[in-house]
Design a protein around this motif. Structure first.
Motif, PDB file in Angstrom:
ATOM      1  N   ALA A  69      11.524 -23.494  14.611  1.00 20.97           N
ATOM      2  CA  ALA A  69      12.442 -24.159  15.529  1.00 20.97           C
ATOM      3  C   ALA A  69      13.811 -23.511  15.555  1.00 20.97           C
ATOM      4  O   ALA A  69      14.566 -23.689  16.508  1.00 20.97           O
ATOM      5  N   VAL A  70      14.177 -22.783  14.503  1.00 22.19           N
ATOM      6  CA  VAL A  70      15.512 -22.184  14.441  1.00 22.19           C
ATOM      7  C   VAL A  70      15.496 -20.668  14.281  1.00 22.19           C
ATOM      8  O   VAL A  70      16.552 -20.051  14.221  1.00 22.19           O
ATOM      9  N   ARG A  71      14.326 -20.061  14.216  1.00 22.43           N
ATOM     10  CA  ARG A  71      14.225 -18.613  14.081  1.00 22.43           C
ATOM     11  C   ARG A  71      13.007 -18.072  14.820  1.00 22.43           C
ATOM     12  O   ARG A  71      11.938 -18.679  14.816  1.00 22.43           O
ATOM     13  N   TYR A  72      13.188 -16.920  15.447  1.00 22.37           N
ATOM     14  CA  TYR A  72      12.063 -16.157  15.958  1.00 22.37           C
ATOM     15  C   TYR A  72      11.508 -15.321  14.816  1.00 22.37           C
ATOM     16  O   TYR A  72      12.164 -15.160  13.770  1.00 22.37           O
ATOM     17  N   PRO A  73      10.307 -14.750  14.966  1.00 20.73           N
ATOM     18  CA  PRO A  73       9.704 -13.985  13.861  1.00 20.73           C
ATOM     19  C   PRO A  73      10.578 -12.851  13.327  1.00 20.73           C
ATOM     20  O   PRO A  73      10.504 -12.517  12.149  1.00 20.73           O
ATOM     21  N   ASP A  74      11.428 -12.257  14.184  1.00 21.12           N
ATOM     22  CA  ASP A  74      12.280 -11.154  13.722  1.00 21.12           C
ATOM     23  C   ASP A  74      13.577 -11.639  13.079  1.00 21.12           C
ATOM     24  O   ASP A  74      14.426 -10.837  12.695  1.00 21.12           O
ATOM     25  N   GLY A  75      13.746 -12.956  12.940  1.00 21.35           N
ATOM     26  CA  GLY A  75      14.951 -13.505  12.318  1.00 21.35           C
ATOM     27  C   GLY A  75      16.063 -13.827  13.293  1.00 21.35           C
ATOM     28  O   GLY A  75      17.105 -14.347  12.883  1.00 21.35           O
ATOM     29  N   SER A  76      15.887 -13.542  14.577  1.00 27.50           N
ATOM     30  CA  SER A  76      16.934 -13.843  15.539  1.00 27.50           C
ATOM     31  C   SER A  76      16.989 -15.339  15.818  1.00 27.50           C
ATOM     32  O   SER A  76      16.016 -16.071  15.634  1.00 27.50           O
ATOM     33  N   VAL A  77      18.158 -15.784  16.258  1.00 31.63           N
ATOM     34  CA  VAL A  77      18.430 -17.210  16.430  1.00 31.63           C
ATOM     35  C   VAL A  77      17.636 -17.783  17.599  1.00 31.63           C
ATOM     36  O   VAL A  77      17.626 -17.225  18.691  1.00 31.63           O
ATOM     37  N   ARG A  78      16.958 -18.902  17.358  1.00 29.38           N
ATOM     38  CA  ARG A  78      16.254 -19.645  18.401  1.00 29.38           C
ATOM     39  C   ARG A  78      17.041 -20.924  18.680  1.00 29.38           C
ATOM     40  O   ARG A  78      17.337 -21.690  17.764  1.00 29.38           O
ATOM     41  N   LEU A  79      17.392 -21.163  19.936  1.00 26.78           N
ATOM     42  CA  LEU A  79      18.168 -22.352  20.275  1.00 26.78           C
ATOM     43  C   LEU A  79      17.310 -23.603  20.228  1.00 26.78           C
ATOM     44  O   LEU A  79      16.127 -23.574  20.562  1.00 26.78           O
ATOM     45  N   ARG A  80      17.935 -24.701  19.845  1.00 28.06           N
ATOM     46  CA  ARG A  80      17.266 -25.996  19.865  1.00 28.06           C
ATOM     47  C   ARG A  80      17.543 -26.678  21.201  1.00 28.06           C
ATOM     48  O   ARG A  80      17.913 -27.848  21.267  1.00 28.06           O
ATOM     49  N   ASN A  81      17.398 -25.934  22.280  1.00 27.55           N
ATOM     50  CA  ASN A  81      17.642 -26.450  23.626  1.00 27.55           C
ATOM     51  C   ASN A  81      16.762 -25.682  24.610  1.00 27.55           C
ATOM     52  O   ASN A  81      17.102 -24.564  25.004  1.00 27.55           O
ATOM     53  N   PRO A  82      15.638 -26.246  25.046  1.00 28.38           N
ATOM     54  CA  PRO A  82      14.730 -25.540  25.950  1.00 28.38           C
ATOM     55  C   PRO A  82      15.318 -25.309  27.334  1.00 28.38           C
ATOM     56  O   PRO A  82      14.812 -24.475  28.097  1.00 28.38           O
ATOM     57  N   ASN A  83      16.403 -26.004  27.677  1.00 32.49           N
ATOM     58  CA  ASN A  83      16.978 -25.858  29.017  1.00 32.49           C
ATOM     59  C   ASN A  83      17.597 -24.481  29.240  1.00 32.49           C
ATOM     60  O   ASN A  83      17.632 -23.987  30.370  1.00 32.49           O
TER      61      ASN A  83
END
Length: 374
Positions: free
Chosen positions: A44-58
């Motif tokens: 929920a907070v990281r992609y597999p490469d460690g980059s930031v994943r937003l907690r907002n699908p919009n």
């Protein structure tokens, strides 16, 4: 996610600090630490490469995301080209202080600007915050108080997402009032609490009260403490930091426009929080800790005391003394960053990362939006 090299040396994967919300019978909304949930929730907070994943699908559905208060946009700027190499984000109160920090870190890590160029304020057209980039380090002013730093962090975290930054580390560098600590003492926060000694940021969202845990990376705090020079002519300590929504009444000062309590009331309160482990008081760390924790970003707060509130309400130290004190947290953070880059073999960096315009038309529109947006 496994770590290697210098990443492992500065602590565990920050994604392990993620959290999400759950509803309780009393109608309040509470965040739940991901450590209590499945390890798969790290996604929920990281992609597999460690980059930031937003907690907002919009955000993914938007044609472009304008970061109004930074004068940047995902459609107008090549944010990956400009910021993709960022590792450290350093926040402090005033534009002047963070400009000075940018120059200091430039000298510390041996960063060289391209010939004929000068350090520029990337967010100049926002007229709200200042942002300077020195290789893998961003130096940004956050203004004063929880609302100001909260707005900034929403946009900086989105900037990390758009730029595909991997495992960033955030620092808040600032000044504070000491509790039982003389002026000039450096305080590294292990825990952040509000005026009622709760370690949550309380928000009202769509009419519901949400309490978001305000947690910092304790391992990062220990590593910073270990870098303090025992020969320094001042103390570097760790402990709780109290964050308030106000400089005067909220901090128990007697010298505001309003005061409905006595000197005895004030001292009773300050002694109480001192006994509970509070080392200092300031006005940003609660939002800083809560939002970085919610984003799964490793973060630390390092402040210098400018007075001991058990002795005085007003800052009496001369300006030149205050200026020297304010350099103490920046020196510690600079030492940490330099140590990391040495371990990664990334000192003596060539200058790059200047403004990269992707769409001139949208670039102009973003400037105009930022100038007029309230």
């Amino acid at each position: 996610m496994p770590l290697n090299g210098a990443d492992a040396a500065i602590g565990k994967d920050p994604a392990e600090n993620g959290n999400h919300a759950s509803h309780q019978p009393n109608g309040k909304v509470y965040d739940v630490n991901y450590e209590e949930e499945s390890h798969n929730d790290i996604n929920a907070v990281r992609y597999p490469d460690g980059s930031v994943r937003l907690r907002n699908p919009n955000i993914e559905l938007m044609d472009q995301d304008i970061l109004y208060h930074l004068a940047l946009g995902s459609g107008s700027h090549d944010l990956v080209e400009m910021f993709g190499d960022v590792k450290f984000v350093c926040l402090g109160g005033t534009p002047k202080r963070m400009e000075q920090f940018a120059y200091n870190i430039m000298a510390e890590i041996g960063y060289k600007l391209p010939c004929g160029t000068t350090l520029q304020d990337i967010s100049h057209f926002s007229y709200r915050y200042s942002m300077y980039k020195v290789g893998p380090v961003l130096s940004i002013s956050h203004g004063m108080g929880i609302p100001s730093v909260g707005i900034l962090l929403h946009e900086v975290i989105k900037l990390m997402y758009h730029a595909k930054v991997q495992d960033p580390v955030f620092f808040r560098i600032g000044t504070c009032g000491g509790i039982g600590n003389e002026g000039g003492t450096v305080v590294i926060s292990e825990e952040v609490v509000d005026g009622a000694l709760r370690n949550v940021l309380e928000l009202t969202v769509l009419g519901k009260t949400l309490q978001r845990p305000a947690k910092l990376d304790r391992r990062l705090a220990r590593e910073l403490k270990a870098l303090a020079d025992p020969e320094d002519p001042y103390d570097t300590v760790t402990g709780k930091t109290m964050c308030t929504y106000d400089f005067y009444e909220g901090q128990g000062r007697l010298d505001g426009a309003f005061c409905d309590f006595t000197e005895a009331d004030k001292m009773e309160y300050l002694e109480k929080i001192h006994k509970s482990g509070v080392m200092n008081i300031e006005m940003e760390s609660l939002a800083f800790a809560a939002l970085t924790h919610h984003a799964g970003i490793k973060a630390a707060v390092i402040c210098v005391t400018i007075l001991d509130r058990l002795k005085s309400d007003q800052v009496l130290a001369p300006r030149e003394v205050l200026d020297e004190w304010q350099q103490r947290p920046t020196k510690l953070v600079s030492k940490y960053i330099k140590r990391y880059l040495q371990m990664k073999g990334r000192l003596s960096l060539d200058g790059h990362g200047s403004i990269a315009v992707k769409s001139p038309r949208r670039f102009k529109l973003v400037q105009q939006e930022s100038e007029t947006y309230d």
